[in-house]
Design a protein around this motif. Structure first.
Motif, PDB file in Angstrom:
ATOM      1  N   VAL A 122       5.674  -1.809   1.142  1.00  0.00           N
ATOM      2  CA  VAL A 122       5.330  -1.557   2.543  1.00  0.00           C
ATOM      3  C   VAL A 122       4.011  -0.792   2.614  1.00  0.00           C
ATOM      4  N   ARG A 123       3.858   0.221   1.807  1.00  0.00           N
ATOM      5  CA  ARG A 123       2.616   1.008   1.810  1.00  0.00           C
ATOM      6  C   ARG A 123       1.419   0.168   1.364  1.00  0.00           C
ATOM      7  N   LEU A 124       1.669  -0.823   0.534  1.00  0.00           N
ATOM      8  CA  LEU A 124       0.587  -1.678   0.058  1.00  0.00           C
ATOM      9  C   LEU A 124      -0.035  -2.494   1.188  1.00  0.00           C
ATOM     10  N   THR A 125       0.709  -2.713   2.262  1.00  0.00           N
ATOM     11  CA  THR A 125       0.153  -3.501   3.372  1.00  0.00           C
ATOM     12  C   THR A 125      -0.894  -2.728   4.171  1.00  0.00           C
ATOM     13  N   ASP A 141      -4.221  -4.942  -1.040  1.00  0.00           N
ATOM     14  CA  ASP A 141      -5.030  -4.988  -2.265  1.00  0.00           C
ATOM     15  C   ASP A 141      -4.150  -4.708  -3.484  1.00  0.00           C
ATOM     16  N   PRO A 142      -3.275  -5.661  -3.844  1.00  0.00           N
ATOM     17  CA  PRO A 142      -2.413  -5.430  -5.006  1.00  0.00           C
ATOM     18  C   PRO A 142      -3.205  -5.436  -6.303  1.00  0.00           C
ATOM     19  N   ALA A 143      -2.753  -4.672  -7.259  1.00  0.00           N
ATOM     20  CA  ALA A 143      -3.399  -4.636  -8.571  1.00  0.00           C
ATOM     21  C   ALA A 143      -3.145  -5.952  -9.305  1.00  0.00           C
ATOM     22  N   PRO A 144      -4.017  -6.325 -10.228  1.00  0.00           N
ATOM     23  CA  PRO A 144      -3.778  -7.527 -11.020  1.00  0.00           C
ATOM     24  C   PRO A 144      -2.421  -7.454 -11.724  1.00  0.00           C
ATOM     25  N   GLY A 145      -1.669  -8.530 -11.634  1.00  0.00           N
ATOM     26  CA  GLY A 145      -0.352  -8.565 -12.246  1.00  0.00           C
ATOM     27  C   GLY A 145       0.772  -8.047 -11.377  1.00  0.00           C
ATOM     28  N   VAL A 156       2.638 -11.524  -3.551  1.00  0.00           N
ATOM     29  CA  VAL A 156       3.424 -12.399  -2.685  1.00  0.00           C
ATOM     30  C   VAL A 156       3.520 -11.821  -1.274  1.00  0.00           C
ATOM     31  N   LEU A 157       3.845 -10.542  -1.159  1.00  0.00           N
ATOM     32  CA  LEU A 157       3.975  -9.948   0.169  1.00  0.00           C
ATOM     33  C   LEU A 157       2.648  -9.957   0.914  1.00  0.00           C
ATOM     34  N   CYS A 158       1.583  -9.538   0.264  1.00  0.00           N
ATOM     35  CA  CYS A 158       0.290  -9.464   0.950  1.00  0.00           C
ATOM     36  C   CYS A 158      -0.197 -10.843   1.358  1.00  0.00           C
TER      37      CYS A 158
END
Length: 241
Positions: A143-146, A150-154, A160-162
């Protein structure tokens, strides 16, 4: 409530039930009251885009991406030192789905801490449902990543969520126009000039990113139409200044 909205809510309740079960909620915990609260939140009157329709769309995109990402994870990578070892982990679809439910559970267009408050809500609700600490922490992290998308590689779950959340950018021109109009309606309290300036800055920031979508499927199917839509909206905004 229209028949379409009633049907969508029924399907969403079933999705919530299956996601909480898959995440390990024991049978003696009833997830229905939590669905009630979340669906009420997603139907608040200030929402024009961040509605149950958006939630349903994100869940549908997760289905598409999770299937393709699982295929990618199962396929050997011939460039890897050990071709039998995939370099992409299969997604935790239960955690991703729960994160989709919570990612805009708190939404006020005039506030900046929506994602943090939404993550905190997940951190309170999921343990009450008997979901373990590791899954709860992962849901809150997603949730905080939204905030940044900008997810980290891997980070398969984050990718998937972003990507599912940003897939709206890749709609048809008519779908994108409806999305842009709904966003403007959510910010109806902002004067036209200030909105155009702020929205143009967001669009430029998105267009400057090397990649909007991180999953192979998203990059192949959504990147080009999303960039075309963003560029067209930016051009329209500039022409009205």
């Amino acid at each position: 409530m229209t028949s379409d909205a009633t049907h969508r809510e029924k399907k969403l309740r079933a999705r919530w039930q299956s996601a909480t079960t898959a995440a390990g909620a024991p049978a003696d915990r009833d997830p229905a009251p939590y669905a009630d609260r979340l669906l009420t939140a997603w139907a608040e009157p200030q929402r024009k885009f961040h509605t149950t329709a958006h939630l349903a769309d994100v869940l549908a995109r997760i289905d598409v991406l999770a299937a393709h990402t699982a295929d990618d994870a199962d396929a050997p990578n011939p460039a890897a030192p050990n071709p039998a070892a995939p370099d992409t982990a299969a997604p935790d679809t239960a955690a991703i789905e729960l994160a989709a439910w919570f990612h805009d559970a708190v939404y006020r267009p005039d506030r900046s801490e929506n994602e943090e408050r939404s993550a905190a809500l997940a951190e309170r609700a999921l343990p009450e449902l008997g979901i373990d600490a590791a899954t709860t922490a992962e849901v809150a992290r997603l949730v905080r990543l939204t905030v940044t998308h900008d997810p980290a590689p891997g980070d398969t779950n984050g990718e998937v969520l972003c990507d599912a959340d940003l897939a709206v950018l890749a709609g048809t021109p008519a779908e994108y126009a409806a999305y842009a109009a709904a966003v403007r309606a959510e910010y109806g309290f902002v004067p036209d000039g200030a909105f155009r300036d702020g929205r143009a800055a967001v669009l430029r920031q998105l267009l400057a990113l090397p990649r909007l979508f991180r999953t192979p499927y998203g990059a192949a199917h959504w990147e080009a139409p999303a960039r075309a839509n963003l560029a067209a909206e930016l051009e329209r905004l500039i022409s009205h200044t």
